[in-house]
Structure formats: C-alpha cells, structure tokens
Motif scaffolding. Structure first.
Motif, PDB file in Angstrom:
ATOM      1  N   SER A  57     -16.716 -10.521 -72.892  1.00 32.54           N
ATOM      2  CA  SER A  57     -18.115 -10.903 -72.658  1.00 32.54           C
ATOM      3  C   SER A  57     -19.064 -10.042 -73.486  1.00 32.54           C
ATOM      4  O   SER A  57     -20.148 -10.497 -73.869  1.00 32.54           O
ATOM      5  N   ASP A  58     -18.676  -8.804 -73.788  1.00 33.26           N
ATOM      6  CA  ASP A  58     -19.504  -7.959 -74.662  1.00 33.26           C
ATOM      7  C   ASP A  58     -19.591  -8.577 -76.052  1.00 33.26           C
ATOM      8  O   ASP A  58     -20.675  -8.626 -76.658  1.00 33.26           O
ATOM      9  N   ASN A  59     -18.458  -9.040 -76.566  1.00 28.97           N
ATOM     10  CA  ASN A  59     -18.423  -9.655 -77.882  1.00 28.97           C
ATOM     11  C   ASN A  59     -19.245 -10.944 -77.906  1.00 28.97           C
ATOM     12  O   ASN A  59     -19.971 -11.218 -78.875  1.00 28.97           O
ATOM     13  N   ILE A  60     -19.159 -11.721 -76.831  1.00 32.49           N
ATOM     14  CA  ILE A  60     -19.909 -12.982 -76.780  1.00 32.49           C
ATOM     15  C   ILE A  60     -21.411 -12.722 -76.710  1.00 32.49           C
ATOM     16  O   ILE A  60     -22.203 -13.377 -77.401  1.00 32.49           O
ATOM     17  N   TRP A  61     -21.828 -11.749 -75.911  1.00 35.64           N
ATOM     18  CA  TRP A  61     -23.262 -11.456 -75.831  1.00 35.64           C
ATOM     19  C   TRP A  61     -23.781 -10.909 -77.160  1.00 35.64           C
ATOM     20  O   TRP A  61     -24.892 -11.244 -77.578  1.00 35.64           O
ATOM     21  N   GLU A  62     -22.995 -10.100 -77.838  1.00 35.34           N
ATOM     22  CA  GLU A  62     -23.398  -9.600 -79.142  1.00 35.34           C
ATOM     23  C   GLU A  62     -23.587 -10.756 -80.122  1.00 35.34           C
ATOM     24  O   GLU A  62     -24.551 -10.795 -80.898  1.00 35.34           O
ATOM     25  N   ALA A  63     -22.668 -11.732 -80.081  1.00 33.37           N
ATOM     26  CA  ALA A  63     -22.800 -12.906 -80.945  1.00 33.37           C
ATOM     27  C   ALA A  63     -24.030 -13.717 -80.566  1.00 33.37           C
ATOM     28  O   ALA A  63     -24.716 -14.268 -81.442  1.00 33.37           O
ATOM     29  N   LEU A  94     -16.214  -9.120 -63.720  1.00 31.97           N
ATOM     30  CA  LEU A  94     -16.953  -7.854 -63.779  1.00 31.97           C
ATOM     31  C   LEU A  94     -16.727  -7.085 -62.489  1.00 31.97           C
ATOM     32  O   LEU A  94     -16.430  -7.677 -61.437  1.00 31.97           O
ATOM     33  N   ASP A  95     -16.914  -5.757 -62.527  1.00 35.71           N
ATOM     34  CA  ASP A  95     -16.805  -4.980 -61.299  1.00 35.71           C
ATOM     35  C   ASP A  95     -18.131  -5.013 -60.549  1.00 35.71           C
ATOM     36  O   ASP A  95     -19.064  -5.738 -60.940  1.00 35.71           O
ATOM     37  N   ASP A  96     -18.229  -4.238 -59.459  1.00 40.20           N
ATOM     38  CA  ASP A  96     -19.451  -4.308 -58.648  1.00 40.20           C
ATOM     39  C   ASP A  96     -20.649  -3.670 -59.320  1.00 40.20           C
ATOM     40  O   ASP A  96     -21.780  -3.802 -58.844  1.00 40.20           O
ATOM     41  N   LYS A  97     -20.425  -3.004 -60.444  1.00 36.47           N
ATOM     42  CA  LYS A  97     -21.525  -2.453 -61.239  1.00 36.47           C
ATOM     43  C   LYS A  97     -21.765  -3.299 -62.493  1.00 36.47           C
ATOM     44  O   LYS A  97     -22.438  -2.870 -63.423  1.00 36.47           O
ATOM     45  N   PHE A  98     -21.173  -4.470 -62.525  1.00 36.18           N
ATOM     46  CA  PHE A  98     -21.333  -5.432 -63.620  1.00 36.18           C
ATOM     47  C   PHE A  98     -20.738  -4.934 -64.932  1.00 36.18           C
ATOM     48  O   PHE A  98     -21.206  -5.295 -66.007  1.00 36.18           O
ATOM     49  N   ASN A 161      -5.001  -4.453 -59.209  1.00 35.14           N
ATOM     50  CA  ASN A 161      -6.050  -3.466 -59.460  1.00 35.14           C
ATOM     51  C   ASN A 161      -7.335  -4.144 -59.927  1.00 35.14           C
ATOM     52  O   ASN A 161      -8.442  -3.783 -59.505  1.00 35.14           O
ATOM     53  N   THR A 162      -7.192  -5.117 -60.821  1.00 36.97           N
ATOM     54  CA  THR A 162      -8.359  -5.888 -61.252  1.00 36.97           C
ATOM     55  C   THR A 162      -8.966  -6.626 -60.072  1.00 36.97           C
ATOM     56  O   THR A 162     -10.193  -6.624 -59.875  1.00 36.97           O
ATOM     57  N   TRP A 163      -8.122  -7.245 -59.272  1.00 38.87           N
ATOM     58  CA  TRP A 163      -8.614  -8.023 -58.132  1.00 38.87           C
ATOM     59  C   TRP A 163      -9.370  -7.145 -57.144  1.00 38.87           C
ATOM     60  O   TRP A 163     -10.459  -7.511 -56.672  1.00 38.87           O
ATOM     61  N   SER A 164      -8.833  -5.991 -56.845  1.00 37.18           N
ATOM     62  CA  SER A 164      -9.443  -5.143 -55.812  1.00 37.18           C
ATOM     63  C   SER A 164     -10.753  -4.513 -56.258  1.00 37.18           C
ATOM     64  O   SER A 164     -11.595  -4.169 -55.428  1.00 37.18           O
ATOM     65  N   THR A 165     -10.943  -4.362 -57.572  1.00 39.92           N
ATOM     66  CA  THR A 165     -12.175  -3.747 -58.069  1.00 39.92           C
ATOM     67  C   THR A 165     -13.191  -4.760 -58.576  1.00 39.92           C
ATOM     68  O   THR A 165     -14.319  -4.390 -58.897  1.00 39.92           O
ATOM     69  N   ALA A 166     -12.815  -6.026 -58.633  1.00 42.97           N
ATOM     70  CA  ALA A 166     -13.740  -7.051 -59.130  1.00 42.97           C
ATOM     71  C   ALA A 166     -14.877  -7.276 -58.137  1.00 42.97           C
ATOM     72  O   ALA A 166     -14.648  -7.477 -56.943  1.00 42.97           O
ATOM     73  N   GLY A 167     -16.083  -7.241 -58.657  1.00 44.13           N
ATOM     74  CA  GLY A 167     -17.251  -7.497 -57.812  1.00 44.13           C
ATOM     75  C   GLY A 167     -17.888  -8.839 -58.067  1.00 44.13           C
ATOM     76  O   GLY A 167     -18.614  -9.364 -57.223  1.00 44.13           O
ATOM     77  N   HIS A 168     -17.608  -9.418 -59.255  1.00 41.36           N
ATOM     78  CA  HIS A 168     -18.259 -10.667 -59.640  1.00 41.36           C
ATOM     79  C   HIS A 168     -17.324 -11.495 -60.510  1.00 41.36           C
ATOM     80  O   HIS A 168     -16.757 -10.995 -61.492  1.00 41.36           O
ATOM     81  N   ASP A 174     -22.741 -19.215 -66.339  1.00 40.59           N
ATOM     82  CA  ASP A 174     -23.459 -18.428 -65.328  1.00 40.59           C
ATOM     83  C   ASP A 174     -23.519 -16.952 -65.706  1.00 40.59           C
ATOM     84  O   ASP A 174     -24.497 -16.258 -65.384  1.00 40.59           O
ATOM     85  N   PHE A 175     -22.487 -16.463 -66.385  1.00 37.84           N
ATOM     86  CA  PHE A 175     -22.558 -15.101 -66.915  1.00 37.84           C
ATOM     87  C   PHE A 175     -23.724 -14.978 -67.889  1.00 37.84           C
ATOM     88  O   PHE A 175     -24.464 -13.983 -67.870  1.00 37.84           O
ATOM     89  N   MET A 176     -23.902 -15.974 -68.741  1.00 36.97           N
ATOM     90  CA  MET A 176     -24.962 -15.902 -69.747  1.00 36.97           C
ATOM     91  C   MET A 176     -26.349 -15.848 -69.094  1.00 36.97           C
ATOM     92  O   MET A 176     -27.209 -15.084 -69.525  1.00 36.97           O
ATOM     93  N   THR A 177     -26.564 -16.649 -68.052  1.00 37.38           N
ATOM     94  CA  THR A 177     -27.875 -16.602 -67.387  1.00 37.38           C
ATOM     95  C   THR A 177     -28.056 -15.296 -66.626  1.00 37.38           C
ATOM     96  O   THR A 177     -29.169 -14.764 -66.553  1.00 37.38           O
ATOM     97  N   TRP A 178     -26.945 -14.756 -66.056  1.00 37.13           N
ATOM     98  CA  TRP A 178     -27.060 -13.437 -65.420  1.00 37.13           C
ATOM     99  C   TRP A 178     -27.421 -12.383 -66.466  1.00 37.13           C
ATOM    100  O   TRP A 178     -28.313 -11.544 -66.243  1.00 37.13           O
ATOM    101  N   LYS A 179     -26.733 -12.396 -67.589  1.00 41.27           N
ATOM    102  CA  LYS A 179     -26.988 -11.394 -68.623  1.00 41.27           C
ATOM    103  C   LYS A 179     -28.428 -11.471 -69.118  1.00 41.27           C
ATOM    104  O   LYS A 179     -29.038 -10.451 -69.451  1.00 41.27           O
ATOM    105  N   ALA A 180     -28.971 -12.663 -69.153  1.00 37.52           N
ATOM    106  CA  ALA A 180     -30.339 -12.854 -69.645  1.00 37.52           C
ATOM    107  C   ALA A 180     -31.392 -12.466 -68.614  1.00 37.52           C
ATOM    108  O   ALA A 180     -32.482 -12.021 -68.976  1.00 37.52           O
TER     109      ALA A 180
END
Length: 294
Positions: A57-63, A94-98, A161-168, A174-180
């Motif tokens: 998602s970092d790469n996509i937002w940069e693009a 994403l985790d609970d801190k996005f 481990n990913t499952w237990s720490t995932a917050g979102h 929907d990620f794109m509108t959240w990021k914006a």
C-alpha cells in the motif's frame, strides 16, 4: 443524485484516480466531464510463490501521489473541487496504528496487500462454500476464492501473528479514501460485492453475524465490525472532512477538498461516469478512468 446542466459550475475541476493491477492512473476532469490531462505511474507486483500475488500500500500511495501531481500540473489547486477513487478488489491489511503488516509467507512487512488475482485461499473458499450459508445466494451460490472472506480466513489459519495484530482490513478502494481523508468508512459497493455485506432495495443494510461465526471468523464481529467496516457509505458520498492536510500536501491539492466514497474498478468501467453532490459541490467520480486501462 444526478446533476443537471444548471448544477455544473464552469471552471471547477475534479481529479479521478484509478488504481489498476499494474499502475495508478489519474485524470484531471472539467465540469462537463471532459478529461483535460492524465498521468500514469506503475506499481509493483510480487509473486513469492505460484498463485500468490502481493502488493504494497505504501508503493501504491506513492504512485498515486506521482500520478495526481502529474495530472494536476501547475493549475491552481483551489480549482479542484473533488477527488474520486476506484481500485481493484484487493485486500489491504494494517495494524491498529494503521501501519502495514505482512501478508507474505516470506515475512516482508511492506507487502501488506493480497491482490484480487491471488489464489492462495482455495481451501478456505471451499470450506466457506461447504457451509451453504444463506448469504451465499447473493454471490451466485458460491464464494470465489478471489473474494475477501476466504483471504481473511487464510490469514487467520496461516499467519496467526498477522491476524492477531491486524487492526484494519480494507478493500483497496476504501484504503485509498482512508489514506486521503483519515476516515475509516467503507463503500457499500466494495462490501456488498466482495465482503458478504447484506443490503436490499428496502434499505436494510447489515453484516450477518451467523455467517462470520459459521466460517470461523466470528472475532470480526467485535466492536460492531470495526476491523472490516462499521460505517458504510454509498459510492460518491462524501468521506470524512475531505483531504487531510497531509494528503493534500502529498497530492498537491487543498486541505478539505471533497473526497467521494470509492468503487471497485471493474464496476467503475461499467458505469462510465457519474455525478453526485458533495457538500454542495459536484464531485465527479472518476469511474470513467478504468475504461482507459489497457
């Protein structure tokens, strides 16, 4: 709500962003719907093993930043009255801190997207379909392994481990509108089509608790489905308070510029384009952008 010619304000401009499989495309559109300028920037695809397709998602937002700045150019950003997004139906974690959490068997933390075309969740899709739950009739009787519930179940079973720490968990649009905007609302389009969210013509809208419990993902019910979407908006409805100061700076636009609830790219291509009201302004959903993909 459809717009009439009287609603269109000459001089107003809009930005549409289409996040495709291999690139992000942005278009600058005027109030008549004419595309004035476009810009495209590639995004990375990772294949750690056959059938596994991942992105960042970092790469996509940069693009997205690059494409939007390229489309807007040196125009006065105050002329841009709205931004719309469509995207592939890929799963963002994403985790609970996005912050990004890995979905990759190799553990790379920035690879936090299971792509739409990823087929790792075949066994999980078969398990879900074996329940013959009532909600499956709304997806043709069987859930595709490319939909989100099988991918979520795969993560829970294979990457605890990913499952237990995932917050979102977001669909990519929907990620794109959240990021914006910083708002965690979800699109009715993404949830109904890819997440087994229930909606009908009488206005009923809800998650089906029994479905998630039966397939082994009952923990997503907690806190009113906060991890997958407790606020659901129709495509084009305004998201949050528009662009955050940070997103506006990154995109070269103005803080507070209206952002419309997104839509899946394939559906955007079918619709072509649509006009909707956003805080008294007309926001063009750049649903037409997917039609430019080659």
């Amino acid at each position: 709500m459809a717009a009439t010619d009287a609603d269109i304000v000459p001089g107003d401009l809009f930005v549409g962003v289409d996040v495709g499989t291999g690139s992000v495309r942005a278009a600058l559109v005027d109030a008549s719907g004419t595309i004035l300028k476009t810009c495209q920037h590639g995004i990375k695809i990772f294949e750690p093993q056959p059938g596994y397709y991942e992105q960042s998602s970092d790469n996509i937002w940069e693009a997205c930043r690059t494409a939007v700045k390229g489309a807007v150019g040196d125009i006065n950003p105050e002329k841009v009255k709205g931004v719309g997004f469509d995207a592939t139906c890929s799963l963002v974690v994403l985790d609970d801190k996005f912050q990004s959490i890995t979905v990759s068997p190799i553990g790379c933390p920035t690879r936090n997207i299971i792509m739409w075309m990823d087929h790792r969740a075949e066994a999980q899709a078969n398990s879900i379909n074996a329940t013959k739950h009532e909600v499956l009739k709304f997806v043709g009787g069987q859930m595709s392994l490319e939909m989100e519930p099988p991918k979520l179940l795969w993560l829970k079973q294979n990457m605890p481990n990913t499952w237990s720490t995932a917050g979102h968990f977001f669909d990519l649009a929907d990620f794109m509108t959240w990021k914006a905007t910083g708002a965690t609302s979800r699109s009715l389009n993404t949830l109904v089509c890819k997440w087994a969210y229930q909606a009908n013509s009488e206005g009923a809208r809800h998650w089906d608790d029994s479905f998630w419990q039966q397939i082994g993902l009952g923990d997503l019910i907690e806190n009113n489905y906060a991890r997958v979407g407790s606020e659901v908006l129709e495509p084009g409805k305004p998201v949050g308070n528009g662009l955050t100061a940070e997103a506006a700076k990154e995109l070269g636009l103005c803080e507070g510029t209206a952002v419309g609830t997104g839509i899946i790219d394939a559906h955007a291509g079918g619709v072509g384009k649509s006009w909707v009201y956003v805080r008294g302004l007309l926001l063009v959903l750049v649903l037409l952008m997917h039609m430019l993909e080659v």
